[in-house]
Design a protein around this motif. Sequence first.
Motif, short mmCIF file in Angstrom:
data_model
loop_
_atom_site.label_atom_id
_atom_site.label_comp_id
_atom_site.label_asym_id
_atom_site.label_seq_id
_atom_site.Cartn_x
_atom_site.Cartn_y
_atom_site.Cartn_z
N LYS A 88 1.11 12.55 -1.52
CA LYS A 88 2.33 13.00 -2.20
C LYS A 88 2.72 12.09 -3.36
O LYS A 88 3.78 12.26 -3.97
CB LYS A 88 3.48 13.08 -1.19
CG LYS A 88 3.27 14.22 -0.19
CD LYS A 88 4.53 14.54 0.59
CE LYS A 88 4.48 15.95 1.15
NZ LYS A 88 4.52 16.02 2.61
N GLY A 89 1.90 11.09 -3.64
CA GLY A 89 2.14 10.27 -4.83
C GLY A 89 2.96 9.02 -4.61
O GLY A 89 3.30 8.31 -5.56
N LEU A 90 3.29 8.73 -3.36
CA LEU A 90 3.97 7.47 -3.08
C LEU A 90 2.93 6.35 -3.08
O LEU A 90 1.74 6.58 -2.83
CB LEU A 90 4.68 7.50 -1.71
CG LEU A 90 6.02 8.23 -1.63
CD1 LEU A 90 5.81 9.74 -1.56
CD2 LEU A 90 6.81 7.78 -0.41
N ALA A 91 3.35 5.14 -3.36
CA ALA A 91 2.44 4.00 -3.22
C ALA A 91 2.38 3.62 -1.74
O ALA A 91 3.34 3.84 -1.00
CB ALA A 91 2.95 2.83 -4.05
N THR A 92 1.25 3.05 -1.31
CA THR A 92 1.07 2.75 0.11
C THR A 92 0.52 1.34 0.31
O THR A 92 -0.22 0.84 -0.53
CB THR A 92 0.11 3.75 0.78
OG1 THR A 92 -1.14 3.72 0.09
CG2 THR A 92 0.67 5.16 0.76
N GLY A 93 0.85 0.76 1.46
CA GLY A 93 0.35 -0.58 1.73
C GLY A 93 0.19 -0.88 3.21
O GLY A 93 0.82 -0.24 4.07
N LEU A 94 -0.68 -1.84 3.51
CA LEU A 94 -0.88 -2.36 4.87
C LEU A 94 -0.99 -3.87 4.77
O LEU A 94 -1.69 -4.39 3.89
CB LEU A 94 -2.16 -1.80 5.51
CG LEU A 94 -2.16 -0.33 5.93
CD1 LEU A 94 -3.57 0.08 6.39
CD2 LEU A 94 -1.15 -0.04 7.04
N LEU A 95 -0.32 -4.54 5.68
CA LEU A 95 -0.31 -6.00 5.67
C LEU A 95 -0.32 -6.47 7.12
O LEU A 95 0.50 -6.02 7.93
CB LEU A 95 0.97 -6.47 4.94
CG LEU A 95 1.40 -7.92 5.03
CD1 LEU A 95 0.30 -8.86 4.59
CD2 LEU A 95 2.63 -8.12 4.16
N ALA A 96 -1.28 -7.34 7.45
CA ALA A 96 -1.40 -7.79 8.84
C ALA A 96 -1.82 -9.25 8.91
O ALA A 96 -2.34 -9.80 7.93
CB ALA A 96 -2.43 -6.93 9.59
#
Length: 377
Positions: free
Chosen positions: A123-131
């Motif tokens: 849908k065009g949102l920016a995404t992230g993962l951090l661990a």
Amino acid sequence: MRKRTLVGQFLVIVFLTSCSVTQPEVITQVDPNQEVKNIILMIGDGMGLAQISAAVYSGSDRLSFDNFQVTGLHKSHSSSDLVTDSAAGATAFATGEKTFNGAIGLNKDTVAVKTILEECEEKGLATGLLATVAITHATPASFIAHQPTRVLYERIAADFLETDIDYFVGGGKQYFDRRKEDNRNLYMELIQKGYQVSDYFEKPLEQTKPDVKKPFAYFTADKNPLPVTAGRNYLAFATKQALQFLENRSEKGFFIMIEGSQIDWGGHSNDGNWMLQELLDFDRAITEALRFAEKDGNTLVIVTGDHECGGMCLTEKSKMGRPKFKFSTNGHTASLVPVFAYGPGSELFHGVYQNTAIYHKMRAALGWDSAITAERE
Ligand code: MG
Ligand code: ZN
């Protein structure tokens, strides 16, 4: 006399300064009726109420958790077991499906289910993962990968190339660039795909200056990063960096999952100090998230655990500032898990509900699901 007074003032100043370091700041509440543009989902792996209590009472009786006005409880059981593992637990948050222990982004019939991160990306949102473990480990993996068992780290790494995730930071470099299963070098493939990629060997994360025009990946270890007690210290910095990056990456908003990963390992090892230091590290990251959300006004912050770990309790020998712990198991437990929410959309998180409801509540907050659907779970 004059000299003595000056010494007295000096001592008072030092005392107040050291107090202000240990006093977590007060975050003011934002207008709950604002539109939700951004979601920050923060998962303390193995973080139950006793773990949070230990952290609160280890210091000045106040933590970032005190800034949340909305709290709830979720039922963490999986489709296969009353006591969930982290793969089924994170898959419930990511997809709204109860699945079997060990499953990554699949439903109980082993069919791949689209995750909220993948949907946000579409849908065009920016995404992230951090661990603070390998980025291919169960919790982050469940938001981007689809595999029948959590130990398939190389296949999970390959799944990172299937979604245009904008920012990811964690360990697990060797599953990208020294693969046993095939000859692919996913580190190079990420660069070819347009990513700015770096790692702990090249330069510290603090020295990276990600350009928002390109997606960003950074590896903090070959496998799992060190515990906080052995010197790891990037979660709060990375949280701040990620939020600033994602905010400028898309006008439509962003979704990020941030994990305090090793709280769980302190629990498995029945190592109270390991657990506590990891939780305090996670708390510093929560403060960064709340600071961002307070300033932004359109950000929903959710903090929860996937399950409790260690069957931990604070014993009668505990004192304020010096909690004492006991563990009753080396494994996870089935206790209900607390949920904390801040910002617009936070009121959806009141009450007692299934872990899968967190997925529906996040979609409802974004306006993609009705609040009634979110309540039904
Ligand atoms: Mg985890
Ligand atoms: Zn665990």
